[in-house]
Design a protein around this motif. Sequence first.
Motif, mmCIF file in Angstrom:
data_model
loop_
_atom_site.group_PDB
_atom_site.id
_atom_site.type_symbol
_atom_site.label_atom_id
_atom_site.label_comp_id
_atom_site.label_asym_id
_atom_site.label_seq_id
_atom_site.Cartn_x
_atom_site.Cartn_y
_atom_site.Cartn_z
ATOM 1 N N ILE A 174 9.952 9.740 -17.532
ATOM 2 C CA ILE A 174 8.789 9.726 -18.430
ATOM 3 C C ILE A 174 7.511 9.866 -17.603
ATOM 4 O O ILE A 174 7.509 9.618 -16.405
ATOM 5 C CB ILE A 174 8.778 8.416 -19.243
ATOM 6 N N PHE A 175 6.432 10.222 -18.286
ATOM 7 C CA PHE A 175 5.129 10.391 -17.625
ATOM 8 C C PHE A 175 4.663 9.101 -16.947
ATOM 9 O O PHE A 175 4.974 8.004 -17.379
ATOM 10 C CB PHE A 175 4.075 10.807 -18.661
ATOM 11 N N SER A 176 3.886 9.263 -15.873
ATOM 12 C CA SER A 176 3.281 8.123 -15.179
ATOM 13 C C SER A 176 1.809 8.423 -14.945
ATOM 14 O O SER A 176 1.413 9.585 -14.845
ATOM 15 C CB SER A 176 3.959 7.888 -13.827
ATOM 16 N N ALA A 177 1.007 7.357 -14.819
ATOM 17 C CA ALA A 177 -0.438 7.510 -14.642
ATOM 18 C C ALA A 177 -0.776 7.739 -13.170
ATOM 19 O O ALA A 177 -1.268 6.859 -12.472
ATOM 20 C CB ALA A 177 -1.163 6.270 -15.170
ATOM 21 N N VAL A 178 -0.498 8.937 -12.716
ATOM 22 C CA VAL A 178 -0.733 9.299 -11.309
ATOM 23 C C VAL A 178 -2.131 9.894 -11.165
ATOM 24 O O VAL A 178 -2.587 10.638 -12.030
ATOM 25 C CB VAL A 178 0.331 10.311 -10.840
ATOM 26 N N LYS A 179 -2.795 9.567 -10.059
ATOM 27 C CA LYS A 179 -4.178 10.027 -9.846
ATOM 28 C C LYS A 179 -4.178 11.464 -9.323
ATOM 29 O O LYS A 179 -4.482 11.721 -8.155
ATOM 30 C CB LYS A 179 -4.873 9.087 -8.869
ATOM 31 N N PHE A 180 -3.866 12.355 -10.216
ATOM 32 C CA PHE A 180 -3.698 13.731 -9.779
ATOM 33 C C PHE A 180 -5.018 14.388 -9.393
ATOM 34 O O PHE A 180 -5.059 15.254 -8.523
ATOM 35 C CB PHE A 180 -3.001 14.535 -10.878
ATOM 36 N N GLY A 181 -6.107 13.956 -10.040
ATOM 37 C CA GLY A 181 -7.407 14.548 -9.709
ATOM 38 C C GLY A 181 -7.774 14.334 -8.252
ATOM 39 O O GLY A 181 -8.270 15.249 -7.577
ATOM 40 N N ASP A 182 -7.515 13.122 -7.757
ATOM 41 C CA ASP A 182 -7.804 12.858 -6.347
ATOM 42 C C ASP A 182 -6.962 13.759 -5.447
ATOM 43 O O ASP A 182 -7.436 14.246 -4.410
ATOM 44 C CB ASP A 182 -7.501 11.385 -6.013
ATOM 45 N N ALA A 183 -5.710 13.952 -5.845
ATOM 46 C CA ALA A 183 -4.819 14.791 -5.024
ATOM 47 C C ALA A 183 -5.338 16.226 -4.961
ATOM 48 O O ALA A 183 -5.322 16.868 -3.910
ATOM 49 C CB ALA A 183 -3.402 14.756 -5.599
#
Lengths: 188, 382
Positions: free
Chosen positions: B304-313
């Motif tokens: 399932i989806f997770s709240a990953v900080k993709f913007g920072d990446a």
Amino acid sequence: MAYIADKPTPPPSADELRARIPGWGADVDPKDRPAFPRERRDLDSGAHWNFPDRQPEIVPRERSIEHKFVTPVFGTAQPLAGLSGAIRRYAYARFSEGRAAHWLLLLAGDRVDAMESHARSLLTLHPDNPVTETGILSEFRRHPIRSRFGRNRADLSHTWLDPILVAGPWLLGGWVAVKVLRRLRGPR
Amino acid sequence: MKAMVYRGPYKVRVEEKPMPKIEHPNDAIVRVSLAAICGSDLHLYHGLMTDLRIGHTFGHEFIGVVEEVGSSVRNLKRGDKVMVPFNIYCGSCFFCARGLYSNCHNVNANATAVGGIYGYSHTAGGYDGAQAEYVRVPFADVGPSVIPDWLADEDALMLTDAYSTGYFGAQLGDIVQGDTVVVFGAGPVGLAAAQSSWLMGAGRVLVVDHLDYRLEKARTMAHAETLNFVEYDDIVVELKKQTDYIGADVAIDAVGAEADGNLLQHITGSKLKLQGGSPIALNWAIDSVRKGGTVSVMGAYGPIFSAVKFGDAVNKGLTLRMNQAPVKRQWPRLFEHIQNGYIKPSDMITHRIPLEHIAEGYHMFSSKLDDCIKTVVVPNAA
């Protein structure tokens, strides 16, 4: 600092690291790393087939709709059964892995399966026993105080939730059963 | 036969189950000598993995003795003592043909995104695992290897997942000589990743956890600098300070779905299952690695989806590399490292229990009692 071109604190020398760390630098050359490159066509996997023999599908097998067909080999550990089986079968038949509904239905199926299985176990000579099955009786042999307290453990802030997660469904189930029985008996 | 079975979240017991059978011509039946409880088994134990059916037997780290082989098996015979990678794979599909053994397309009817794994729910194929007296091993000519005479049983056992996964994780970091590597998690995979980072030529290795006894192990076994994140107001800032405000060159997430350090993330991800795990360690990895750096993800997460900080990446230009380890690819080189005395994978083992005590084993490991790092399960039939 990051504000100039080079790292202000250079790493220790190779000789220093080699003297201190067993095997330091043994795999410094990427060619010595077995996962490099990521994809390789020169590995001998041991397979002596182009496409494997098909495992007999004795019971109809659910599959992801992102597969063209049931894979030639598959697990047969716990076939679908009961209401949980119907929920899971629907999740597989209707939704791809890309849909949240697919996974949320499977999670719902897991919880229904737990309730079905607990209820069914009460009709057997080996009913579920949450005391022995949680391993809680082993606490006193495993230093419960020393292991947990005075050690700055971050998980202690939510440990209180665990008994609720384990016992909660049982208490809720009991409460619902009592309510249903009372309603069936009607007003006195 | 006796086998560990799952009875719902936080509940397991030993039951009598039917003996596994040959279901395919390239199957083998293996009598389990040693199995291990993996940190990722705790995701199952806590009910975090999807389509985990009551009655499932866990266990994807094991060694044993071949009891029976199917009609097309050429490379193994009854009596062979084998180590079995946690991956179930055919060796011939599009992905296996390219060495991506953990991504096999021919063994998991339930999901295309997940390969086949022993005892890891129907989302991983629906195969019972090896915390039992016997286990079915599909594609016996592909996965298992005969254990070399010189290799100790417990070292072989640790190579079936934990050590190989950590070694693979360090490789995913693309470490170059002198790099600073930060490893999140001082469990078995984190210890292996930290030790392996030195093999790749790291200049500094830092390990982050909240369990002091595990950090002590990271210092003694993996020669790492250690940080207990509870002691710092903000572990990301501390890591920046310790790296001249640049950040580590490589960050390795060896924690996965049940990371601690942020109560909201932990409760929504691990307890309430509203995410595919709590991505605290992964977010710390993204934030503490330097711009242009590499994040290697070894931790296991649910689908399932997770709240990953993709913007920072994105904004930092990171390279994110991840996969389940193709275990057998790692073995020849790891054999050399063991023979050279560079590594001793069994050093991470802290407990050995009989199969009958499986509920205790899971509770102890889950609650981190008795300074538990790695538990080996010894079935009676061995």
